[in-house]
Each structure stands twice: as structure tokens, then as C-alpha cells.
Design a protein around this motif. Structure first.
Motif, mmCIF file in Angstrom:
data_model
loop_
_atom_site.group_PDB
_atom_site.id
_atom_site.type_symbol
_atom_site.label_atom_id
_atom_site.label_comp_id
_atom_site.label_asym_id
_atom_site.label_seq_id
_atom_site.Cartn_x
_atom_site.Cartn_y
_atom_site.Cartn_z
ATOM 1 N N SER A 101 0.838 -1.194 0.000
ATOM 2 C CA SER A 101 0.000 0.000 0.000
ATOM 3 C C SER A 101 0.872 1.242 0.000
ATOM 4 N N CYS A 102 0.340 2.290 -0.553
ATOM 5 C CA CYS A 102 1.053 3.570 -0.616
ATOM 6 C C CYS A 102 0.065 4.669 -0.246
ATOM 7 N N LEU A 103 0.396 5.384 0.809
ATOM 8 C CA LEU A 103 -0.455 6.483 1.273
ATOM 9 C C LEU A 103 0.162 7.805 0.837
ATOM 10 N N ALA A 104 -0.618 8.595 0.148
ATOM 11 C CA ALA A 104 -0.147 9.894 -0.322
ATOM 12 C C ALA A 104 -0.655 11.003 0.583
ATOM 13 N N SER A 105 0.164 12.018 0.764
ATOM 14 C CA SER A 105 -0.232 13.187 1.543
ATOM 15 C C SER A 105 0.379 14.423 0.909
ATOM 16 N N GLY A 106 -0.104 15.561 1.316
ATOM 17 C CA GLY A 106 0.410 16.819 0.781
ATOM 18 C C GLY A 106 -0.491 17.419 -0.280
ATOM 19 N N ARG A 107 -1.161 16.548 -1.020
ATOM 20 C CA ARG A 107 -2.139 16.997 -1.995
ATOM 21 C C ARG A 107 -2.962 15.795 -2.432
ATOM 22 N N THR A 108 -4.103 16.076 -2.985
ATOM 23 C CA THR A 108 -4.942 14.996 -3.498
ATOM 24 C C THR A 108 -4.329 14.441 -4.773
ATOM 25 N N VAL A 109 -4.283 13.124 -4.857
ATOM 26 C CA VAL A 109 -3.652 12.488 -6.011
ATOM 27 C C VAL A 109 -4.671 11.874 -6.962
ATOM 28 N N SER A 110 -5.944 12.183 -6.757
ATOM 29 C CA SER A 110 -6.990 11.524 -7.536
ATOM 30 C C SER A 110 -6.844 11.734 -9.040
ATOM 31 N N ARG A 111 -6.227 12.817 -9.447
ATOM 32 C CA ARG A 111 -6.080 13.081 -10.885
ATOM 33 C C ARG A 111 -4.689 12.738 -11.396
ATOM 34 N N LEU A 112 -3.859 12.218 -10.518
ATOM 35 C CA LEU A 112 -2.488 11.923 -10.913
ATOM 36 C C LEU A 112 -2.313 10.451 -11.240
ATOM 37 N N GLY A 113 -1.477 10.179 -12.237
ATOM 38 C CA GLY A 113 -1.059 8.818 -12.445
ATOM 39 C C GLY A 113 -0.181 8.366 -11.285
ATOM 40 N N MET A 114 -0.316 7.107 -10.925
ATOM 41 C CA MET A 114 0.478 6.541 -9.836
ATOM 42 C C MET A 114 1.149 5.279 -10.344
ATOM 43 N N GLY A 115 2.278 4.947 -9.764
ATOM 44 C CA GLY A 115 2.976 3.768 -10.231
ATOM 45 C C GLY A 115 3.756 3.072 -9.143
#
Length: 121
Positions: free
Chosen positions: A21-35
Motif C-alpha cells: 500500500s502507498c499512502l499519499a499526503s500533501g495533496r490529493t492524487v486523484s487526478r495523478l497517475g500513480m505507479g
């Protein structure tokens, strides 16, 4: 800038499964590609899987296709990698990445610190 923290790595026998699992913080990543990328000892970092913000588009390396599944939960700002039928050659440090720089998905703007996955034979 996105901060990424991976979890879920560990030691597993060949044929077993792990879920990263990878938890993102600092900004919403809903529109970003993730890898997800990985780097084995003595080898270069390699792309494993990627997922577009919409989750409709997913990409996999040939070495993991059919065994690994990438998914994301935009409400929780997380991305996961389900790894099944693990092989010793899957042993590596796995990195989460966010926001690809271009359509090649070979370079991302944000990276996590990595989590170790070790598959014993």
C-alpha cells in the motif's frame, strides 16, 4: 509536492502473496497517475505497474502481468499493489511513485522511500 509512504513489504515464500500500500499526503492524487517500481540488488530500478487517475488505464511490465494487480482508492489517497504467485526474482525494494512526467511513465515527480519484498525459494 506529494509525500508517499509505502507499507506491506516483508518475507514470503515462493508462490505466496503480498499486498503493498502507498499512502499519499500533501495533496490529493486523484487526478495523478500513480505507479510502482522496484529495484533489485545490483540492478536498475524498473517499472512494475501504473494506474491512471481514473483507474480505467492500467499498465504492467511483462514480468508481472497476470500476477500483480494495481488499484487505487482516491477517497483514501492510496494506491495498492496486490502481488500473487510471487517468485524469488520478484525480490526487490518496491517504490511508490506519483505524477508521471510524460506519457512514457518512466519518470515521476514524487517517490516514496521504498519497502523491501523478499521472496524465498
Amino acid at each position: 509536492q506529494v509525500q508517499l509512504v509505502e507499507s506491506g513489504g516483508g518475507l514470503v515464500q515462493a508462490g505466496g502473496s503480498l499486498r503493498l500500500s502507498c499512502l499519499a499526503s500533501g495533496r490529493t492524487v486523484s487526478r495523478l497517475g500513480m505507479g510502482w517500481f522496484r529495484q533489485a540488488p545490483g540492478k536498475e530500478r524498473e517499472f512494475v505497474a501504473g494506474i491512471a487517475g481514473s483507474s480505467i488505464l492500467q499498465y504492467y511490465s511483462e514480468s508481472v502481468k497476470g500476477r500483480f494487480t494495481i488499484s487505487r482508492d482516491n477517497a483514501k489517497n492510496t494506491v495498492s499493489l496486490q502481488m500473487n504467485s510471487l517468485k524469488p526474482e520478484d525480490t526487490a525494494v518496491y517504490y511508490c511513485a506519483a505524477d508521471p512526467r510524460d506519457h512514457s511513465w518512466s519518470s515521476f515527480r514524487s517517490w516514496g522511500q521504498g519497502t523491501q519484498v523478499t521472496v524465498s525459494s
